[in-house]
Design an enzyme around this catalytic site. Structure first.
Site, PDB file in Angstrom:
ATOM      1  N   CYS A  27     -10.938   9.729  11.375  1.00 31.16           N
ATOM      2  CA  CYS A  27     -10.493  11.271  11.556  1.00 31.16           C
ATOM      3  C   CYS A  27      -9.394  10.843  12.201  1.00 31.16           C
ATOM      4  O   CYS A  27      -8.343  11.818  12.037  1.00 31.16           O
ATOM      5  CB  CYS A  27     -11.967  11.420  12.495  1.00 31.16           C
ATOM      6  SG  CYS A  27     -13.527  11.607  12.403  1.00 31.16           S
TER       7      CYS A  27
ATOM      8  N   ARG B  11     -16.678  -9.517  21.246  1.00 21.44           N
ATOM      9  CA  ARG B  11     -17.997  -8.779  21.131  1.00 21.44           C
ATOM     10  C   ARG B  11     -18.827 -10.130  20.263  1.00 21.44           C
ATOM     11  O   ARG B  11     -20.597  -9.626  20.227  1.00 21.44           O
ATOM     12  CB  ARG B  11     -18.552  -8.375  20.714  1.00 21.44           C
ATOM     13  CG  ARG B  11     -17.568  -6.800  21.446  1.00 21.44           C
ATOM     14  CD  ARG B  11     -18.645  -5.072  20.522  1.00 21.44           C
ATOM     15  NE  ARG B  11     -17.995  -4.184  21.513  1.00 21.44           N
ATOM     16  CZ  ARG B  11     -17.645  -2.829  22.033  1.00 21.44           C
ATOM     17  NH1 ARG B  11     -17.697  -2.269  20.549  1.00 21.44           N
ATOM     18  NH2 ARG B  11     -16.579  -2.167  22.796  1.00 21.44           N
TER      19      ARG B  11
ATOM     20  N   ARG C 223     -25.404  -5.811  21.288  1.00 22.71           N
ATOM     21  CA  ARG C 223     -25.041  -5.832  23.483  1.00 22.71           C
ATOM     22  C   ARG C 223     -26.411  -6.170  23.579  1.00 22.71           C
ATOM     23  O   ARG C 223     -26.331  -6.324  25.043  1.00 22.71           O
ATOM     24  CB  ARG C 223     -24.286  -5.231  23.480  1.00 22.71           C
ATOM     25  CG  ARG C 223     -24.749  -3.890  24.875  1.00 22.71           C
ATOM     26  CD  ARG C 223     -23.277  -2.766  25.473  1.00 22.71           C
ATOM     27  NE  ARG C 223     -23.588  -2.490  26.273  1.00 22.71           N
ATOM     28  CZ  ARG C 223     -22.770  -1.824  26.913  1.00 22.71           C
ATOM     29  NH1 ARG C 223     -21.461  -0.749  26.572  1.00 22.71           N
ATOM     30  NH2 ARG C 223     -23.026  -1.363  28.297  1.00 22.71           N
TER      31      ARG C 223
ATOM     32  N   VAL D  92     -20.376  -6.535  -1.206  1.00 30.70           N
ATOM     33  CA  VAL D  92     -21.699  -6.828  -1.671  1.00 30.70           C
ATOM     34  C   VAL D  92     -21.441  -5.894  -2.775  1.00 30.70           C
ATOM     35  O   VAL D  92     -22.131  -4.884  -3.082  1.00 30.70           O
ATOM     36  CB  VAL D  92     -22.525  -6.230  -0.546  1.00 30.70           C
ATOM     37  CG1 VAL D  92     -23.951  -7.458  -0.797  1.00 30.70           C
ATOM     38  CG2 VAL D  92     -21.477  -7.464   1.440  1.00 30.70           C
TER      39      VAL D  92
ATOM     40  N   LYS E 199     -14.851  39.281  17.843  1.00 26.43           N
ATOM     41  CA  LYS E 199     -13.258  38.245  18.518  1.00 26.43           C
ATOM     42  C   LYS E 199     -13.412  39.185  20.126  1.00 26.43           C
ATOM     43  O   LYS E 199     -13.478  40.060  20.085  1.00 26.43           O
ATOM     44  CB  LYS E 199     -12.250  39.012  17.993  1.00 26.43           C
ATOM     45  CG  LYS E 199     -11.105  38.623  17.922  1.00 26.43           C
ATOM     46  CD  LYS E 199      -9.930  39.241  17.013  1.00 26.43           C
ATOM     47  CE  LYS E 199      -8.713  38.752  17.128  1.00 26.43           C
ATOM     48  NZ  LYS E 199      -7.719  39.448  16.413  1.00 26.43           N
TER      49      LYS E 199
ATOM     50  N   ALA F 162     -15.632  -4.559   2.905  1.00 26.01           N
ATOM     51  CA  ALA F 162     -14.653  -5.159   1.047  1.00 26.01           C
ATOM     52  C   ALA F 162     -13.127  -4.606   1.191  1.00 26.01           C
ATOM     53  O   ALA F 162     -12.941  -5.347   0.554  1.00 26.01           O
ATOM     54  CB  ALA F 162     -15.246  -3.762   0.102  1.00 26.01           C
TER      55      ALA F 162
ATOM     56  N   TRP G  68     -17.391  37.340  31.184  1.00 26.59           N
ATOM     57  CA  TRP G  68     -18.501  37.911  29.876  1.00 26.59           C
ATOM     58  C   TRP G  68     -18.113  36.937  28.932  1.00 26.59           C
ATOM     59  O   TRP G  68     -17.199  37.470  28.457  1.00 26.59           O
ATOM     60  CB  TRP G  68     -18.958  39.260  29.402  1.00 26.59           C
ATOM     61  CG  TRP G  68     -19.791  39.830  30.453  1.00 26.59           C
ATOM     62  CD1 TRP G  68     -19.293  40.660  31.418  1.00 26.59           C
ATOM     63  CD2 TRP G  68     -21.231  39.699  30.954  1.00 26.59           C
ATOM     64  NE1 TRP G  68     -19.877  42.027  31.950  1.00 26.59           N
ATOM     65  CE2 TRP G  68     -21.174  40.807  31.989  1.00 26.59           C
ATOM     66  CE3 TRP G  68     -22.363  39.483  30.251  1.00 26.59           C
ATOM     67  CZ2 TRP G  68     -22.152  41.046  32.484  1.00 26.59           C
ATOM     68  CZ3 TRP G  68     -23.618  39.300  31.119  1.00 26.59           C
ATOM     69  CH2 TRP G  68     -23.898  40.544  31.854  1.00 26.59           C
TER      70      TRP G  68
ATOM     71  N   ALA H 164     -21.103   3.320  11.197  1.00 24.50           N
ATOM     72  CA  ALA H 164     -21.913   3.362  11.561  1.00 24.50           C
ATOM     73  C   ALA H 164     -22.375   1.867  11.757  1.00 24.50           C
ATOM     74  O   ALA H 164     -23.487   1.169  12.255  1.00 24.50           O
ATOM     75  CB  ALA H 164     -22.989   3.737  10.095  1.00 24.50           C
TER      76      ALA H 164
ATOM     77  N   TYR I 266     -17.038  31.200  34.548  1.00 21.50           N
ATOM     78  CA  TYR I 266     -15.773  31.174  34.432  1.00 21.50           C
ATOM     79  C   TYR I 266     -14.121  31.119  35.272  1.00 21.50           C
ATOM     80  O   TYR I 266     -15.321  31.187  36.632  1.00 21.50           O
ATOM     81  CB  TYR I 266     -16.425  32.846  34.827  1.00 21.50           C
ATOM     82  CG  TYR I 266     -15.006  33.956  34.593  1.00 21.50           C
ATOM     83  CD1 TYR I 266     -14.731  34.258  33.974  1.00 21.50           C
ATOM     84  CD2 TYR I 266     -14.804  34.477  36.394  1.00 21.50           C
ATOM     85  CE1 TYR I 266     -12.977  34.995  34.221  1.00 21.50           C
ATOM     86  CE2 TYR I 266     -14.143  35.842  36.134  1.00 21.50           C
ATOM     87  CZ  TYR I 266     -13.600  35.547  35.255  1.00 21.50           C
ATOM     88  OH  TYR I 266     -12.485  36.249  36.009  1.00 21.50           O
TER      89      TYR I 266
END
Lengths: 449, 449
Positions: free
Chosen positions: A44, A72, A23, A82, A363, A35, A436, A13, A428
């Site tokens: 991840c 940047r 930007r 903080v 399934k 920190a 299907w 974030a 498909y």
């Protein structure tokens, strides 16, 4: 002078908010304060680093502070915690982690992106050495060291959530014996029990020792170092232990600064990401969001949601009027050879949220039956009885099925019903699917209810 | 006595209609009549059979007539061509293909599922031996024989549509030298030129000789057997030649029976699949459908659409009131290591359909950059200027990206806009995707227009 924007927290974030604001309005003076030692890394990716699939921890890092400044124009300060917002003076009370020195940092506008903290389970022995949670890059580095230390062959993973599952997978892949404990009867509470069972089969197939429904009582260790796990009357020797019994929003800064929290325990924000304190935003896992299906306030645990919240706040900092409407808590996880996707509400969550809900688990084949490599994919659709409105979905299959959950994401976002799903003109070709689609097959089964 | 239902054509639409009707109302007397030798096979599987990936042509067949009778209670008659409907007497005039005998077949209700026919290009030499189209299982068997005959090393494929591309891929995979010709400047008119270029790169990378923008003038052969292809002033020796310059609806039976056609040239039907002749339905590629984005009548060429039309007609035969609303012409093709997906309108089609359309083509990562196997995926979004409504999408990436096009299918069906796409809570894990999905990245690029 340019508005001084301070962003507390340098991951999904925080980094997204900083980058987006800068930007859109390069004149802004943006500082990211973190920190820990690292900013801008993929949490991840940790399990894959631990498993050795990613050679260096640096590979997980997008920007270090010098590169962030250079490319940047965003200042970053690591090792600075903080402690409190002093709104009257527009300063932050901070502590230098290395020296313990107290520092004041002025700001005009502030974004709190403090993320989450691991919960501490009610288990004795957590203070033993080689017992750790894995919520930061530093932890991942330590786990990798432990996993590679000669003599370390057995690991306890306490809690089978996102992190526990991923660590079990990564460490088993390294050849360690993994003992995975969860006090619930099934792993991975983000899916329903019948889908969790598919994940459990996969874990067992790959040699993970599963202990479900029996809480860990304590971690054992006579010399200050963990040596075992006690469950019921049994104990199992282990060389180190990872704890993942859930996470909670890291709201220490908000609480200390008397910024109100929401019902979920995360920082209350409006749809633009503004807290109740003027000029102070919050984004990411520490900030409350709304579940798009239930409409209820939520503590989201996902990086994707955090990044989207950060983007919205970044845009608002730059003078746009951006809003974040909520999350479906969509995720996909790789557990050995299985991709486990989920979005929206599970059946359990739907019922808890007050829906008259039902579900089907189907399934089906993931590609033409005659095609080499044809395998099965399991699709669970959760829907509202009577209306047939889709409330959520879960999918388990091989790697090629991982992103199929996104079809249900679009369907949920647009509030499609089972009837719409059954009629979707899905793609498909024999190597990739069936005439299907499994989603349609599941929708048709659900429609017969 | 039970209603006698006759279904003309034993593939996607016909078999689905027959099975669905019989399943919902087992009392129905259902007969499938097919002019060729085979029923109920996967035409989409032919290229993989030709390439040797699927060992026997029988593997492509779901039901032969005895099994269809035994398992589903549906009678099937192959080798019988229906020439004309005589509505006054409720009979079909038929010809036994083997003997040439004329036969009358009574019916109470009829479904025309005669599919499509390959177009014949304006090329001399089509009558030469070893020149064939590939629109039936019999053709696939013949192509495989030719491809495996010793001495046959070079093949011309005239036309780079679905079938031409798939055959080029399959035959090159067998080690043959493939010369692929198309009179258009790009292959595969179902995608825009910029996306087609990605396909062309892949074809060339795998050694396919591409000749674009120059029409084949004639096929050469002195002894009644094809020996070469003449393009411009050049000629290329080949051992056999496949022709795929497009297909057209097979409406011979309808025309002869004075059943009206629609603007697209396919049989006109209402949304329940009924033709203008009482008790006579049409479904599948011979039956007109509606494009869900343009709202215009369309001759669909896809098996998925055919099966859906067949299902709706089957349900109506059984007394339901089912409707088919239209198609997005979604498809995905495997061209060597690329999955090429498309749905909705291409930019060219959107402009032709009268939309004020624009498009972006974005190349992004298909999984986390640090993750092994990380590759690129290209996403093209076609949208309406001003409103930002999504009109279509195209995606090119590796096998794991094939079914990602379905996210756009759901989005198009629900008429989502670029803004909705940018905010979708899509799934992310490092092995399967990126924090910001390529679809979102493309939507954000498009929003900046």
């Amino acid at each position: 002078m340019a508005d001084r924007i301070v962003i507390v927290g340098g991951n999904a974030a925080g980094m997204t908010a900083a980058s987006r604001a800068k930007r859109l309005d390069p004149g802004l003076d943006v500082t990211v304060v973190e920190a820990s030692r690292f900013i801008s890394y993929s949490i991840c990716g940790l399990p894959y680093y631990v498993a050795g699939l990613i050679p260096r921890h640096e590979d997980l890092i997008s920007f270090d502070p010098p590169r962030l400044q250079q490319e940047r124009g965003i200042r970053a300060k690591t090792g600075l915690r903080v402690e409190e917002v002093v709104p009257s003076r527009r300063v932050l009370n901070c502590v230098e982690m290395e020296t313990g020195d107290r520092v004041e940092l002025p700001f005009d506008r502030l974004v709190i992106c403090t993320g989450y903290l691991p919960k501490r389970p009610g288990i004795r022995g957590l203070e033993l050495a080689n017992v750790l949670t894995v919520s930061r890059l530093e932890h991942g580095i330590k786990v990798r060291e432990l996993a590679r230390a000669s003599g370390n062959r057995r690991v306890a993973v306490v809690g089978a959530g996102y992190v526990g599952l991923m660590m079990a997978h990564g460490l088993a892949g390294l050849g360690l014996q993994v003992f995975l404990f969860d006090r619930h009867p099934h792993v991975f509470r983000q899916v329903d029990a019948d889908v969790a069972e598919l994940v459990e089969q996969e874990l067992r197939r790959h040699g993970v020792h599963l202990f479900l429904g029996s809480p860990v009582r304590r971690l054992l260790g006579d010399n200050g170092v963990v040596e075992g796990v006690e469950v019921g009357r049994e104990s199992y020797p282990v060389d180190f232990a990872l704890i993942d019994v859930g996470i909670r929003p890291n709201v220490e800064l908000a609480e200390r600064s008397r910024i109100p929290l929401g019902l979920s325990g995360a920082v209350q924000v409006d749809e633009r990401g503004q807290t109740a304190m003027g000029g102070v935003y919050a984004a990411g896992n520490c900030a409350e969001t709304i579940h798009l299906v239930s409409g209820k306030p939520l503590f989201s645990t996902l990086g994707t949601t955090a990044a989207k919240q950060g983007r919205v706040v970044g845009e608002n900092l730059a003078g746009w009027r951006s809003t974040f409407s909520g999350t479906l808590e969509t995720s996909v996880e790789k557990v050995f050879d299985l991709a486990v996707g989920r979005t929206g509400l599970t059946l359990r969550q739907a019922i808890q949220s007050g829906f008259q809900a039902d579900a089907v688990l189907v399934k089906a084949r993931d590609r033409a039956g005659y095609f080499p490599g044809s395998d099965s994919v399991s699709v669970k659709l959760v829907f509202e009885k009577g209306t047939g409105r889709l409330l959520g979905g879960q999918m388990v299959g091989d790697d090629t099925t991982a992103k199929r959950i996104d079809t249900l994401v679009a369907a949920l976002t647009a509030r499609l019903g089972l009837d719409d799903l059954a009629k979707l003109d899905l793609a498909y070709a024999p190597p990739y699917g069936t005439l299907w689609d499994p989603i349609q097959i599941a929708a048709n089964v659900a429609l017969r209810r």
